[in-house]
Scaffold this motif. Structure first.
Motif, PDB file in Angstrom:
ATOM      1  N   ARG A   1      53.081  58.424  36.518  1.00  0.00           N
ATOM      2  CA  ARG A   1      51.720  58.829  36.202  1.00  0.00           C
ATOM      3  C   ARG A   1      51.198  57.969  35.062  1.00  0.00           C
ATOM      4  O   ARG A   1      51.925  57.652  34.119  1.00  0.00           O
ATOM      5  CB  ARG A   1      51.693  60.302  35.780  1.00  0.00           C
ATOM      6  N   ALA A   2      49.944  57.582  35.153  1.00  0.00           N
ATOM      7  CA  ALA A   2      49.277  56.832  34.091  1.00  0.00           C
ATOM      8  C   ALA A   2      48.496  57.804  33.226  1.00  0.00           C
ATOM      9  O   ALA A   2      47.781  58.669  33.746  1.00  0.00           O
ATOM     10  CB  ALA A   2      48.350  55.780  34.686  1.00  0.00           C
ATOM     11  N   VAL A   3      48.638  57.689  31.926  1.00  0.00           N
ATOM     12  CA  VAL A   3      48.022  58.620  30.987  1.00  0.00           C
ATOM     13  C   VAL A   3      47.102  57.846  30.054  1.00  0.00           C
ATOM     14  O   VAL A   3      47.517  56.866  29.419  1.00  0.00           O
ATOM     15  CB  VAL A   3      49.104  59.356  30.164  1.00  0.00           C
ATOM     16  N   GLU A   4      45.850  58.301  29.976  1.00  0.00           N
ATOM     17  CA  GLU A   4      44.891  57.669  29.077  1.00  0.00           C
ATOM     18  C   GLU A   4      45.378  57.746  27.635  1.00  0.00           C
ATOM     19  O   GLU A   4      45.919  58.762  27.199  1.00  0.00           O
ATOM     20  CB  GLU A   4      43.535  58.363  29.167  1.00  0.00           C
ATOM     21  N   LEU A   5      45.152  56.659  26.880  1.00  0.00           N
ATOM     22  CA  LEU A   5      45.496  56.610  25.460  1.00  0.00           C
ATOM     23  C   LEU A   5      44.220  56.448  24.641  1.00  0.00           C
ATOM     24  O   LEU A   5      43.473  55.479  24.845  1.00  0.00           O
ATOM     25  CB  LEU A   5      46.451  55.443  25.178  1.00  0.00           C
ATOM     26  N   ALA A   6      44.001  57.361  23.734  1.00  0.00           N
ATOM     27  CA  ALA A   6      42.788  57.295  22.918  1.00  0.00           C
ATOM     28  C   ALA A   6      42.792  56.085  22.004  1.00  0.00           C
ATOM     29  O   ALA A   6      41.729  55.537  21.678  1.00  0.00           O
ATOM     30  CB  ALA A   6      42.638  58.576  22.108  1.00  0.00           C
ATOM     31  N   ASP A   7      43.971  55.650  21.568  1.00  0.00           N
ATOM     32  CA  ASP A   7      44.068  54.510  20.653  1.00  0.00           C
ATOM     33  C   ASP A   7      44.980  53.421  21.210  1.00  0.00           C
ATOM     34  O   ASP A   7      45.630  52.693  20.470  1.00  0.00           O
ATOM     35  CB  ASP A   7      44.575  54.969  19.277  1.00  0.00           C
ATOM     36  N   GLY A   8      45.020  53.307  22.529  1.00  0.00           N
ATOM     37  CA  GLY A   8      45.886  52.303  23.159  1.00  0.00           C
ATOM     38  C   GLY A   8      45.366  50.891  22.976  1.00  0.00           C
ATOM     39  O   GLY A   8      44.213  50.676  22.599  1.00  0.00           O
ATOM     40  N   PRO A   9      46.224  49.909  23.250  1.00  0.00           N
ATOM     41  CA  PRO A   9      45.807  48.507  23.097  1.00  0.00           C
ATOM     42  C   PRO A   9      44.818  48.096  24.177  1.00  0.00           C
ATOM     43  O   PRO A   9      44.781  48.667  25.270  1.00  0.00           O
ATOM     44  CB  PRO A   9      47.129  47.744  23.237  1.00  0.00           C
ATOM     45  N   THR A  10      44.021  47.095  23.857  1.00  0.00           N
ATOM     46  CA  THR A  10      43.070  46.524  24.809  1.00  0.00           C
ATOM     47  C   THR A  10      43.513  45.110  25.162  1.00  0.00           C
ATOM     48  O   THR A  10      43.825  44.314  24.288  1.00  0.00           O
ATOM     49  CB  THR A  10      41.650  46.482  24.227  1.00  0.00           C
ATOM     50  N   ARG A  11      43.544  44.842  26.444  1.00  0.00           N
ATOM     51  CA  ARG A  11      43.941  43.517  26.920  1.00  0.00           C
ATOM     52  C   ARG A  11      42.739  42.815  27.538  1.00  0.00           C
ATOM     53  O   ARG A  11      41.900  43.441  28.179  1.00  0.00           O
ATOM     54  CB  ARG A  11      45.039  43.636  27.971  1.00  0.00           C
ATOM     55  N   VAL A  12      42.691  41.497  27.341  1.00  0.00           N
ATOM     56  CA  VAL A  12      41.653  40.678  27.951  1.00  0.00           C
ATOM     57  C   VAL A  12      42.309  39.723  28.938  1.00  0.00           C
ATOM     58  O   VAL A  12      43.265  39.027  28.594  1.00  0.00           O
ATOM     59  CB  VAL A  12      40.862  39.880  26.897  1.00  0.00           C
ATOM     60  N   GLU A  13      41.820  39.723  30.167  1.00  0.00           N
ATOM     61  CA  GLU A  13      42.274  38.753  31.166  1.00  0.00           C
ATOM     62  C   GLU A  13      41.279  37.605  31.204  1.00  0.00           C
ATOM     63  O   GLU A  13      40.060  37.819  31.242  1.00  0.00           O
ATOM     64  CB  GLU A  13      42.365  39.386  32.555  1.00  0.00           C
ATOM     65  N   TYR A  14      41.817  36.388  31.184  1.00  0.00           N
ATOM     66  CA  TYR A  14      40.987  35.186  31.196  1.00  0.00           C
ATOM     67  C   TYR A  14      41.316  34.323  32.405  1.00  0.00           C
ATOM     68  O   TYR A  14      42.471  34.257  32.847  1.00  0.00           O
ATOM     69  CB  TYR A  14      41.249  34.324  29.956  1.00  0.00           C
ATOM     70  N   LEU A  15      40.319  33.636  32.883  1.00  0.00           N
ATOM     71  CA  LEU A  15      40.524  32.466  33.722  1.00  0.00           C
ATOM     72  C   LEU A  15      40.475  31.268  32.790  1.00  0.00           C
ATOM     73  O   LEU A  15      39.528  31.118  32.020  1.00  0.00           O
ATOM     74  CB  LEU A  15      39.445  32.359  34.792  1.00  0.00           C
ATOM     75  N   ALA A  16      41.511  30.435  32.812  1.00  0.00           N
ATOM     76  CA  ALA A  16      41.595  29.282  31.902  1.00  0.00           C
ATOM     77  C   ALA A  16      41.734  27.997  32.702  1.00  0.00           C
ATOM     78  O   ALA A  16      42.340  27.973  33.773  1.00  0.00           O
ATOM     79  CB  ALA A  16      42.789  29.441  30.965  1.00  0.00           C
ATOM     80  N   TRP A  17      41.176  26.921  32.172  1.00  0.00           N
ATOM     81  CA  TRP A  17      41.276  25.613  32.807  1.00  0.00           C
ATOM     82  C   TRP A  17      41.005  24.545  31.763  1.00  0.00           C
ATOM     83  O   TRP A  17      40.569  24.836  30.651  1.00  0.00           O
ATOM     84  CB  TRP A  17      40.289  25.508  33.964  1.00  0.00           C
ATOM     85  N   SER A  18      41.255  23.299  32.127  1.00  0.00           N
ATOM     86  CA  SER A  18      40.961  22.186  31.233  1.00  0.00           C
ATOM     87  C   SER A  18      39.544  21.698  31.498  1.00  0.00           C
ATOM     88  O   SER A  18      39.177  21.422  32.642  1.00  0.00           O
ATOM     89  CB  SER A  18      41.941  21.030  31.442  1.00  0.00           C
ATOM     90  N   ALA A  19      38.761  21.604  30.437  1.00  0.00           N
ATOM     91  CA  ALA A  19      37.397  21.096  30.580  1.00  0.00           C
ATOM     92  C   ALA A  19      37.363  19.572  30.624  1.00  0.00           C
ATOM     93  O   ALA A  19      36.302  18.986  30.851  1.00  0.00           O
ATOM     94  CB  ALA A  19      36.534  21.601  29.424  1.00  0.00           C
ATOM     95  N   PHE A  20      38.527  18.940  30.403  1.00  0.00           N
ATOM     96  CA  PHE A  20      38.586  17.484  30.399  1.00  0.00           C
ATOM     97  C   PHE A  20      38.889  16.975  31.795  1.00  0.00           C
ATOM     98  O   PHE A  20      39.995  17.092  32.295  1.00  0.00           O
ATOM     99  CB  PHE A  20      39.647  16.991  29.422  1.00  0.00           C
ATOM    100  N   ASN A  21      37.876  16.464  32.465  1.00  0.00           N
ATOM    101  CA  ASN A  21      38.021  15.788  33.749  1.00  0.00           C
ATOM    102  C   ASN A  21      38.758  16.641  34.789  1.00  0.00           C
ATOM    103  O   ASN A  21      39.743  16.198  35.375  1.00  0.00           O
ATOM    104  CB  ASN A  21      38.769  14.457  33.553  1.00  0.00           C
ATOM    105  N   PRO A  22      38.303  17.855  35.059  1.00  0.00           N
ATOM    106  CA  PRO A  22      38.966  18.659  36.102  1.00  0.00           C
ATOM    107  C   PRO A  22      38.801  18.021  37.471  1.00  0.00           C
ATOM    108  O   PRO A  22      37.794  17.363  37.747  1.00  0.00           O
ATOM    109  CB  PRO A  22      38.236  20.008  36.018  1.00  0.00           C
TER     110      PRO A  22
END
Length: 312
Positions: free
Chosen positions: A268-289
């Motif tokens: 079971r997943a339980v909500e956390l009032a003060d749990g951590p926040t994660r950020v998902e990113y798409l990352a790439w090289s801006a140099f000559n992709p």
């Protein structure tokens, strides 16, 4: 000097065998050996030290190899760019995926991308966010999906935020914090009849988590430290399935993104009032992709397979 000769040299160097190099290049060994010897005669040096059982690069071979690889990469990029100018995207695309991707339906996205760009060869690699950033900076990877704590600034690569979400506690069914069996809300998240579970409520629990010194672990460690709660992370693993299995068997609790828990039996997943926040990113090289990388970035921008969960 011919490009094919350089391809053969690179193959022998990487395979450490003329036989395996010939199989990889889909050519008979005698033809490959002849071309390597012809190149050595032209250069006036031996590139390989050979015995009947062993093949190694000579110092001259070690010096030749990086430039040969660069030349082959440049030739391939020239072909790819020429095709892109004519409206056809082709070439190789290397993508890194952390094991906790939730912002993108990866199988669906890759299937749709392949149908749109059938001539792009897609290579997937698993691993951690820090390693992927290094690989992109070094030019060995085109793009990656990363996960970092929300107070970490990702540098050295171009990024776009895919999702920002509050993590949840994951406990076995029947755990006191799981609430009654009929109290699960959307995505199996327990809705408890009180103000909410806090990290302090997990003090004394045995935890499983991602390995120390990884971004996936850092987000939880920082949240517990900020809450003044000391915890015991007795088990470490990069495999989400293994972490959930440990929870399912009542051995531990853990913290992860809700999308990884939805539909999983026995937990079971339980909500956390003060749990951590994660950020998902798409990352790439801006140099000559490469054209393939640009096509992939544009595809994800347009695709509904990349859904961004709302911040919580």
């Amino acid at each position: 000097m011919e490009m094919q000769q350089m391809r053969y040299v690179v193959a022998v160097a990487e395979e450490r065998s003329f036989t395996r190099a010939a199989e990889r290049c889909r050519v008979v060994q005698s033809a490959l050996s002849h071309q390597v010897k012809a190149l050595e005669r032209e250069l006036g040096v031996s590139l390989f030290a050979r015995t009947s059982r062993r093949v190694e690069l000579t110092p001259a071979g070690e010096a030749f190899l990086p430039a040969a690889r660069a030349s082959l990469a440049a030739a391939e990029r020239a072909q790819v760019d020429a095709a892109a100018a004519a409206g056809e995207v082709r070439g190789a695309l290397s993508i890194g995926l952390i094991p906790t991707v939730t912002a993108v339906d990866v199988p669906r996205a890759l299937a749709e991308f392949h149908r749109a760009y059938p001539h792009v060869q897609i290579g997937l690699r698993g691993g951690g966010s820090d390693g992927f950033v290094s690989e992109i900076i070094a030019g060995r990877m085109d793009a990656a999906i990363l996960g970092f704590p929300d107070d970490v600034r990702v540098t050295g690569v171009a990024t776009r935020v895919l999702a920002r979400e509050r993590l949840v506690a994951v406990v076995p069914e029947g755990h006191p914090l799981a609430g009654p069996a009929d109290a699960a809300g959307p995505a199996g998240v327990a809705t408890l009849p009180r103000d909410g579970v806090r990290l302090a409520d997990l003090a004394g629990e045995t935890f499983a988590d991602f390995p120390a010194d990884t971004p996936g672990r850092a987000q939880s460690d920082r949240a517990f430290a900020a809450a003044g709660v000391r915890r015991d992370a007795a088990f470490e693993a990069m495999d989400v399935g293994l972490l959930l299995e440990l929870v399912r068997n009542g051995l531990v609790v853990t913290i992860m993104a809700r999308g990884l828990v939805a539909g999983q039996p026995g937990v079971r997943a339980v909500e956390l009032a003060d749990g951590p926040t994660r950020v998902e990113y798409l990352a790439w090289s801006a140099f000559n992709p490469s054209p393939a990388a640009l096509a992939f970035l544009g595809f994800l921008e347009r695709s509904d397979a990349a859904a961004t969960p709302s911040p919580r």
